[in-house]
Enzyme design. Structure first.
Site, PDB file in Angstrom:
ATOM      1  CG  ASP A 148      -1.816   1.204   1.320  1.00 50.25           C
ATOM      2  OD1 ASP A 148      -1.290   2.260   1.712  1.00 50.25           O
ATOM      3  OD2 ASP A 148      -3.023   1.120   1.042  1.00 50.25           O
ATOM      4  CB  VAL A 176      -3.307   1.933  -1.976  1.00 53.37           C
ATOM      5  CG1 VAL A 176      -3.092   1.015  -3.179  1.00 53.37           C
ATOM      6  CG2 VAL A 176      -2.803   3.331  -2.300  1.00 53.37           C
ATOM      7  CG  ASP A 177      -3.621  -2.700   0.772  1.00 58.25           C
ATOM      8  OD1 ASP A 177      -3.230  -2.951  -0.380  1.00 58.25           O
ATOM      9  OD2 ASP A 177      -2.930  -2.876   1.783  1.00 58.25           O
ATOM     10  CG  LEU A 178      -8.756   0.007   3.309  1.00 58.62           C
ATOM     11  CD1 LEU A 178      -9.149   1.012   4.380  1.00 58.62           C
ATOM     12  CD2 LEU A 178      -9.139  -1.404   3.733  1.00 58.62           C
TER      13      LEU A 178
END
Length: 400
Positions: A148, A176-178
């Site tokens: 991320d 970014v991940d979410l």
């Protein structure tokens, strides 16, 4: 009954983005089975505090794995890859007559697809209507590893985060991940809808970098038009006042989005002295934003936070207390809609916030995050019909 009831998801997952996605699918009624390597499994099982007093169930692993099942399977062995195909084609759905996996998902690096036997064509050869999802750092043609914050740096997010005269900063959440998980969720729903219409499966390739750039619509477009977007701390480049202001007992965030709201704020006791002609329009407030914010902080410092928020909201000015995380947790603990997963072994309970769609709250009571291989017998035995002796032999061979 959830629309996802009867949908089976098999996921080779790690880190955050894919476990976050599949956790949401589980909360919406899908059967989610996470597939891990025998022995140690997901490295995240060993990250964080050992709150259960049990190896492989550390705190960092728990939030994104509620409501799931867990099996072990060594995909580096031919026997393991053969069993994977059997799962894809033959695993019975819970509570239904359908057989096979509906969605296969992985966030492995592309270079591992072939050696693990998880390529889309390989799996769809035994289940043509399979929906195959691969989340990578930069797309299926690039094997570069990514996390991320690496993508936050590469995609320009860190350049927009922090004080104007300070260094670039990473977000307080792995956005970014979410965000990629949210993009993947939409793509999976589209694929399920397409399959319902046509009977055909789908391949979905989603990159963390592409997802991050997708959120950068305004900064990219405005910069290309010659109006660069820069770090501004708590303030806004186009609207003022919009920032964090200290009070007698905490902090409040106030956002004035138009001139009418500004006029309203000057009617609040203590803020009348800011009703000056040069501040009547947003452009004038932006031009003097530093001095304006200093004067607003002087006025807000005369109030207690809750009283200030109440007065501003009564005047129609958007404002909120800057809550401590502990306050948010307390609020969720006493509110409806939150989900819980209690460990029958230790009594430890995981609290999850409500799903974002109010009209579809999802499951609120979830199974506790699974131990490594906890559901081997249920999936391989009850599901595929392997006997205890066969499972024992596969275990001794390192296959499961």
């Amino acid at each position: 009954m959830s629309l996802l009831s009867g949908i089976t998801v098999l996921s080779v997952e790690q880190a955050t983005t894919l476990p976050y996605l599949t956790q949401r699918l589980a909360r919406e009624g899908a059967r989610v089975i996470r597939l891990e390597t025998p022995g140690k499994g997901d490295p995240n099982r060993y990250v964080g505090s050992d709150i259960l007093g049990e190896e492989g169930m550390a705190s960092y692993f728990l939030p994104n794995n509620c409501g799931k099942q867990a099996i072990t399977l060594n995909l580096a062995q031919a026997e393991g890859r053969a069993l994977l195909k059997r799962l894809i084609s033959d695993l019975p759905a819970e509570g239904g007559e359908r057989r096979g996996v509906d969605i296969f998902a992985t966030n492995s690096r592309p270079s591992s697809y072939r050696k693990l036997g998880i390529e889309e064509k390989e799996l769809r050869s035994v289940r043509p209507d399979l929906i195959w999802l691969g989340i990578t750092g930069y797309g299926p043609d690039c094997d570069e590893p990514a996390y991320d914050p690496i993508i936050q740096a590469k995609a320009g997010w860190m350049d927009l985060t922090g004080e104007a005269d300070g260094p670039p900063l990473v977000f307080g959440l792995p956005m970014v991940d979410l965000g990629a998980a949210e993009h993947a969720y939409g793509a999976v729903m589209k694929a399920l809808y397409g399959r319902a219409l046509t009977g055909e499966g789908a391949r979905i390739d989603l990159s963390l970098c592409g997802s991050a750039l997708g959120w950068m619509v305004s900064p990219i477009a405005l910069s290309a038009l010659g109006e660069p977007i820069t770090r501004r701390g708590n303030t806004h480049q186009f609207f003022a006042p919009a920032s964090v202001y200290s009070t007698r007992d905490g902090y409040a965030y106030v956002a004035v989005g138009n001139d009418r709201q500004w006029e309203a704020i000057t009617g609040v006791p203590g803020f009348e002295r800011l009703a000056e002609p040069e501040y009547a329009r947003n452009a004038g407030r932006i031009a003097d934003v530093d001095r304006l914010n200093a004067r607003l902080t002087e006025a807000s410092g005369e109030w207690k936070t809750d009283e200030l928020i109440g007065s501003l909201q009564a005047a129609g000015v958007p404002a909120a207390k800057v809550s401590r995380l502990a306050d948010v947790v307390d609020g969720l603990s006493n509110a409806g809609g939150a989900a819980r997963a209690r460990d029958p072994k230790t009594g430890v309970e995981v609290l999850l916030p409500p799903l974002p769609v109010v009209s579809e709250p999802g499951l609120t009571e979830l199974a506790f995050p699974p131990r490594l291989g906890e559901h081997n017998e249920a999936v391989f035995g009850d599901g595929l019909g392997l006997s205890p002796a066969e499972l024992s032999q596969l275990g001794s061979q390192g296959v499961v």
